[in-house]
Scaffold this motif. Structure first.
Motif: not given
Length: 233
Positions: A1, A143, A147, A150-151, A178, A182
């Motif tokens: 992040m 969240l 995440t 971005y990844l 992901i 999460i």
């Protein structure tokens, strides 16, 4: 992040006014960003409307002897439309690179957050006018998706090149993993729901969507070509 936030900062810094043609370059950067940001926000809004539309297509494929666990009890069009965010990001990443895609995500979420704040705080709209998810679910969703986005940008950038399908497929699959791993534990752990089976079912279906998204990606490749300096088949 933190790495992706740094990339976004570096992108905006690179677009800062410098020299006599600064205004022209700034306007070009802004215009370039409009379509990617609007596309990503459009998917967000479309997914939000899709949350109230259950999917019955897969009933019977998962735990057919337990109707309460059928996907239509919790799976909606909104869940599927999450996969479109990775397609939009992959096309931006292919064309402009990881820093640009990172800025796209950052701006889209900032604008979306501003719109939500204005709607509920400034305009004083009632939260009771529509059924809203709990704070826990909302925070977990933001969240997890932020995440994952971005990844997935980093994964696309690391794997771009030949064969053409590798980067969009790997980034979508890892982004999906992901997000699912999460969101579900953070949003539903301790809740009296079969959230593990929901998570696994959602993950499997999103993997399928990752493969299906290769079709529009392939069709868009002749139009969305990488700029000089960005590899990609």
């Amino acid at each position: 992040m933190e790495f992706m936030t740094q990339e976004a900062t570096e992108f905006f810094a690179s677009q800062a006014p410098k020299g006599p043609n600064a205004l022209v370059r700034a306007m070009r950067a802004l215009i370039r960003m409009i379509i990617p940001v609007l596309a990503l926000m459009g998917v967000f809004i479309w997914a939000d409307f899709g949350v109230g539309q259950p999917i019955t297509l897969f009933d019977g494929l998962f735990l057919a002897n337990q109707p309460q666990l059928q996907p239509s009890q919790w799976l909606t069009n909104g869940h599927f439309l999450v996969a479109l965010t990775f397609l939009v990001l992959n096309l931006t990443n292919r064309r402009y690179g990881a820093a640009y895609a990172t800025a796209q995500v950052t701006l889209a979420w900032l604008i979306l957050g501003g719109l939500v704040y204005y709607y509920f705080v400034v305009s004083e709209q009632s939260f009771m006018e529509r059924q809203l998810p709990s704070v826990r679910i909302s925070v977990s969703f933001v969240l997890a998706l932020l995440t994952a986005q971005y990844l997935s940008i980093s994964i696309f950038d690391w794997t771009r090149g030949r064969p053409w399908w590798r980067a969009p497929l790997y980034s979508a699959i890892w982004g999906t993993a992901i997000f699912c791993f999460i969101f579900y534990p953070s949003a539903k752990y301790g809740v009296d729901q079969p959230w593990i089976s929901q998570m696994l079912s959602h993950f499997v279906l999103m993997i399928l969507m990752s493969f299906l998204m290769l079709v529009p990606y392939f069709l868009a490749r002749p139009v969305v070509k990488p700029l000089p300096g960005f590899g990609g088949a």
